[in-house]
Design an enzyme around this catalytic site. Sequence first.
Site, PDB file in Angstrom:
ATOM      1  N   ASN A   1      21.181  25.935  33.975  1.00  0.00           N
ATOM      2  CA  ASN A   1      22.438  26.687  34.537  1.00  0.00           C
ATOM      3  C   ASN A   1      23.475  26.073  34.462  1.00  0.00           C
ATOM      4  O   ASN A   1      24.944  26.316  33.813  1.00  0.00           O
ATOM      5  CB  ASN A   1      22.945  27.559  36.231  1.00  0.00           C
ATOM      6  CG  ASN A   1      21.306  28.524  36.010  1.00  0.00           C
ATOM      7  OD1 ASN A   1      20.580  29.079  35.240  1.00  0.00           O
ATOM      8  ND2 ASN A   1      21.034  28.865  37.141  1.00  0.00           N
TER       9      ASN A   1
ATOM     10  N   GLY B   1      27.072  30.648  41.434  1.00  0.00           N
ATOM     11  CA  GLY B   1      27.622  29.615  42.349  1.00  0.00           C
ATOM     12  C   GLY B   1      27.515  28.131  41.409  1.00  0.00           C
ATOM     13  O   GLY B   1      28.379  27.196  41.244  1.00  0.00           O
ATOM     14  N   ASP B   2      27.019  28.276  40.521  1.00  0.00           N
ATOM     15  CA  ASP B   2      26.136  27.743  39.518  1.00  0.00           C
ATOM     16  C   ASP B   2      27.436  27.771  38.907  1.00  0.00           C
ATOM     17  O   ASP B   2      27.863  26.674  38.279  1.00  0.00           O
ATOM     18  CB  ASP B   2      25.073  27.907  38.485  1.00  0.00           C
ATOM     19  CG  ASP B   2      23.280  27.294  39.588  1.00  0.00           C
ATOM     20  OD1 ASP B   2      23.919  26.666  40.613  1.00  0.00           O
ATOM     21  OD2 ASP B   2      22.209  28.258  39.414  1.00  0.00           O
TER      22      ASP B   2
ATOM     23  N   ASP C   1      25.123  41.525  39.107  1.00  0.00           N
ATOM     24  CA  ASP C   1      23.422  39.894  39.986  1.00  0.00           C
ATOM     25  C   ASP C   1      24.744  38.877  40.314  1.00  0.00           C
ATOM     26  O   ASP C   1      25.110  37.789  38.991  1.00  0.00           O
ATOM     27  CB  ASP C   1      22.619  39.511  38.937  1.00  0.00           C
ATOM     28  CG  ASP C   1      21.626  38.962  39.146  1.00  0.00           C
ATOM     29  OD1 ASP C   1      21.890  38.710  39.776  1.00  0.00           O
ATOM     30  OD2 ASP C   1      20.800  39.009  38.028  1.00  0.00           O
TER      31      ASP C   1
ATOM     32  N   GLU D   1      17.540  20.302  43.546  1.00  0.00           N
ATOM     33  CA  GLU D   1      16.134  20.377  43.652  1.00  0.00           C
ATOM     34  C   GLU D   1      15.480  19.410  42.739  1.00  0.00           C
ATOM     35  O   GLU D   1      14.850  19.910  42.020  1.00  0.00           O
ATOM     36  CB  GLU D   1      16.026  22.486  42.947  1.00  0.00           C
ATOM     37  CG  GLU D   1      16.744  23.916  43.470  1.00  0.00           C
ATOM     38  CD  GLU D   1      16.738  24.654  41.776  1.00  0.00           C
ATOM     39  OE1 GLU D   1      17.132  25.505  42.718  1.00  0.00           O
ATOM     40  OE2 GLU D   1      16.959  24.196  40.752  1.00  0.00           O
TER      41      GLU D   1
HETATM   42  O1  RIB Z   1      21.522  28.908  41.697  1.00  0.00           O
HETATM   43  C1  RIB Z   1      20.096  30.184  41.027  1.00  0.00           C
HETATM   44  C2  RIB Z   1      18.919  28.882  40.218  1.00  0.00           C
HETATM   45  O2  RIB Z   1      18.142  28.942  41.859  1.00  0.00           O
HETATM   46  C3  RIB Z   1      17.884  30.330  39.637  1.00  0.00           C
HETATM   47  O3  RIB Z   1      18.331  30.044  38.254  1.00  0.00           O
HETATM   48  C4  RIB Z   1      16.578  29.218  39.850  1.00  0.00           C
HETATM   49  O4  RIB Z   1      16.225  28.949  39.601  1.00  0.00           O
HETATM   50  C5  RIB Z   1      17.126  28.601  41.551  1.00  0.00           C
HETATM   51  O5  RIB Z   1      17.125  27.029  41.046  1.00  0.00           O
END
Ligand code: RIB
Length: 282
Positions: free
Chosen positions: A46, A227-228, A222, A137
């Site tokens: 993202n 945040g990304d 949505d 992540e």
């Molecule tokens: O920040 C949103 C993201 O968090 C989603 O796209 C999901 O894949 C998780 O990684």
Amino acid sequence: MGSGPRAAVVGSANVDLVVRCERLPRPGETVLGGDVARRAGGKGANQAAAAARLGARTTLVASFGEDEAGDWLAGQVVQRGVDLAPVARSTRPTGTAFIAVDDDGENQIVVAAGANLDLDASGVDLDGYDVVLAQLEVPDAVVADVAARTGRLVLNVAPSRALDADLLARCAVVIANEGEAAALDLAALAHCVVTLGARGAVHYRFGVEVARAAAPVVRAVDAVGAGDVFCAAYAIRYALGEADDRALAYASVAGALATLAPGAQGALPTDEEVRSWLEPDS
Ligand code: RIB
């Protein structure tokens, strides 16, 4: 690919399986939702897609599975104008996020990290990038390796977990939401940006507020991935050497505009769109 600053994003790539429901389930409860949608996601992917959309020459360093989902997701990333670093595919399943979004745009996310756990970025040359952006992540060892190899790391501490204080101190900028910030020692961080959702964002230098930006009022559909987009926008403005308050205002607008359509990558704003909100008369 854009002609802006060079950005490397080291992080996750997930297939987002998204279902809308009237309200989110409580623990132990089942609620009925609508049709499931498959979307490109993962905080790394993202942020890379958002950076490319905003004009940065962007490379994603991520681990995809050898499965069909990995092929599909890698294709989605490339379609968004992002280069993929040559990283070996994983034998684990491609990362998958299970996402529920309610009628108010609130969400719950569970991530099956899968292939993201096998990411090894150590062979990727990070020299020559104006900024390196990472999130949590992927394994701690990846983040530690990246922090040791660049002085231009913007680290988004999401999802929250305890991190080594030395690693955090090596970051050029740490970005956290309010919940994540509660786990940080702000006084130890040279630059920490805390996002406040619809209320904007604050920039702290060693725990002292130095800048604050409001977010524009929008009709959010949505907030997944907003945040990304904020992180990508802030990282680009950091790479360009922009003043703290202007970078914060820019990123706050970009994050708000990202909420206007479903999906983490469904409403990625361009630089022109962000500027038209910041300078409406120009
Ligand atoms: O920040 C949103 C993201 O968090 C989603 O796209 C999901 O894949 C998780 O990684």
